[in-house]
Design an enzyme around this catalytic site. Structure first.
Site, PDB file in Angstrom:
ATOM      1  N   ARG A   1      -1.177 -10.625  -1.948  1.00 19.13           N
ATOM      2  CA  ARG A   1      -0.963 -10.619  -0.502  1.00 19.13           C
ATOM      3  C   ARG A   1       0.457 -11.092  -0.204  1.00 19.13           C
ATOM      4  O   ARG A   1       0.977 -11.979  -0.897  1.00 19.13           O
ATOM      5  CB  ARG A   1      -1.955 -11.549   0.204  1.00 19.13           C
ATOM      6  CG  ARG A   1      -3.374 -11.019   0.274  1.00 19.13           C
ATOM      7  CD  ARG A   1      -3.516  -9.850   1.246  1.00 19.13           C
ATOM      8  NE  ARG A   1      -4.883  -9.364   1.329  1.00 19.13           N
ATOM      9  CZ  ARG A   1      -5.376  -8.335   0.623  1.00 19.13           C
ATOM     10  NH1 ARG A   1      -4.612  -7.700  -0.245  1.00 19.13           N
ATOM     11  NH2 ARG A   1      -6.619  -7.948   0.788  1.00 19.13           N
TER      12      ARG A   1
ATOM     13  N   HIS B   1       1.580  -1.270  -0.487  1.00 22.72           N
ATOM     14  CA  HIS B   1       0.185  -1.737  -0.534  1.00 22.72           C
ATOM     15  C   HIS B   1      -0.737  -0.646  -1.101  1.00 22.72           C
ATOM     16  O   HIS B   1      -1.728  -0.249  -0.473  1.00 22.72           O
ATOM     17  CB  HIS B   1      -0.313  -2.184   0.849  1.00 22.72           C
ATOM     18  CG  HIS B   1      -1.469  -3.142   0.749  1.00 22.72           C
ATOM     19  ND1 HIS B   1      -1.670  -4.199   1.601  1.00 22.72           N
ATOM     20  CD2 HIS B   1      -2.501  -3.198  -0.134  1.00 22.72           C
ATOM     21  CE1 HIS B   1      -2.773  -4.858   1.251  1.00 22.72           C
ATOM     22  NE2 HIS B   1      -3.293  -4.255   0.205  1.00 22.72           N
TER      23      HIS B   1
END
Ligand code: NDP
Ligand code: OXD
Length: 310
Positions: free
Chosen positions: A225, A273
């Site tokens: 993250r 991502h």
């Protein structure tokens, strides 16, 4: 009996098809247009639900995260506390992450980042090739994804260590445990891979202090993250040369703003991502197995411990 699907970016028709194949008797309702009678919703499959929305479904039996991570779900302070929150554990997702990590570890191991930079300067300079068993890879987080990546890299012959809360026994992988072991873990790590969940304890863990603990020339791969990384600290460490490269898949703000320095930094590679996108067909099978467990009166697997945050 129905599952409510709520995610702004996913291909919901692929999920609808996958669920129809796995559990034909379970209705598929797309949030917000197809909710229908809220009392008919048994399961919710969500990424970042609208604050308080999941409280509306009085017969909700489980909340499934569309990701392995759940930080985006737990951001809702009004999430019903009595309903189990289940994260995604799926062999295809795990394989995709292992591929991603293996690719970038090999890239840095073979100094391809240095050659890419030299190409931009038209500089012909060779670097000696090191054997894998002399290359120290360290993985923050040895869970489903970190554990699988560590296993694969150890099998491939790298010198692998992992850091986690509890001790792990993985063949060929040195286990470092808890906060007091973080510094020694970093000090022996040339290629750092982050596969931690984002929690109050791991937010900002890759900061100036951690980066300076890595050996000169180390590289960072963050596939977990954006919140794990203190971006300015990484930029400083790259500019000073202490860190020689970084591959980042996740960012504090996504999509990464167009004026962010990462886009054009010569030592930074970004992916968007995509390290391990979920595969609706395979993930629906994993989730369906859990709905069957619940329907037959058993507790689902991979329930999140909300006090730990993962
Ligand atoms: P798991 O819950 O299976 O594993 C988490 C690991 O982190 C465990 O080994 C755990 O230790 C360790 N850990 C957690 N908190 C701490 C802490 N404070 N100190 C030390 N170790 C800690 O998660 P997954 O492996 O399934 O997923 C990891 C993350 O990867 C997800 O949360 C998500 O953020 C990210 N992800 C990113 C994707 C992408 O495409 N970029 C795709 C999928 C996931 P212990 O085992 O002792 O509990
Ligand atoms: C996940 C992700 O958590 O895709 O699965 O980021």
């Amino acid at each position: 009996m129905a599952v409510l699907f709520s995610c702004s970016w996913a291909d919901h028709e692929a999920w609808r098809t996958a669920f129809a194949a796995e559990i034909p008797d379970l209705g598929f309702r797309l949030w917000p247009d197809e909710i229908g009678d809220p009392a008919e919703i048994d399961f919710a499959l969500v990424w970042a639900p609208k604050r308080g929305d999941l409280r509306r479904y009085e017969n909700l039996r489980a909340i499934f995260s569309l990701g392995a991570g759940v930080d985006h779900v737990l951001r809702d302070p009004d999430l019903p506390s009595e309903v189990p929150l289940v994260r995604l554990v799926d062999p295809v997702l795990t394989r995709r992450m292992t591929d991603y990590v293996a690719h970038w570890v090999m890239h840095y191991h073979r100094d391809f980042h240095r050659f890419a930079s030299q190409q931009r300067q038209a500089e012909w300079r060779e670097w000696p090739t090191r054997d894998r068993d002399t290359r120290a890879v360290g993985i923050l987080g040895l869970g489903e994804l970190g554990g699988a990546a560590a296993r694969a890299l150890a099998r491939a012959g790298f010198r692998v260590a992992g850091w986690s809360r509890s001790a792990k026994k993985i063949e060929g992988v040195e286990s470092f445990v808890g906060a007091s072991a973080l510094h020694p873990f970093l000090a022996r790590t040339e290629i750092l891979v982050c596969l931690l969940p984002l929690t109050a304890n791991t937010e900002g863990i890759i900061d100036a202090h951690a980066l300076s603990a890595l050996p000169e020339g180390a590289v960072v791969i963050n596939a977990a993250r954006g919140g794990h990384l203190v971006e300015d600290d990484l930029l400083q460490a790259l500019d000073s040369g202490h860190i020689s490269g970084a591959t980042l898949d996740v960012f504090r703000i996504e999509p990464l703003p167009g004026d962010h320095p990462f886009w054009h930094h010569p030592a930074v590679t970004i992916t968007l991502h995509v390290a391990a996108l979920n595969d609706p067909r395979s993930a629906a099978a994993s989730i369906a197995a859990n709905t069957r467990r619940i329907r037959s009166g058993h507790a689902p697997g991979h329930v999140v411990d909300r006090t730990r945050g993962y």
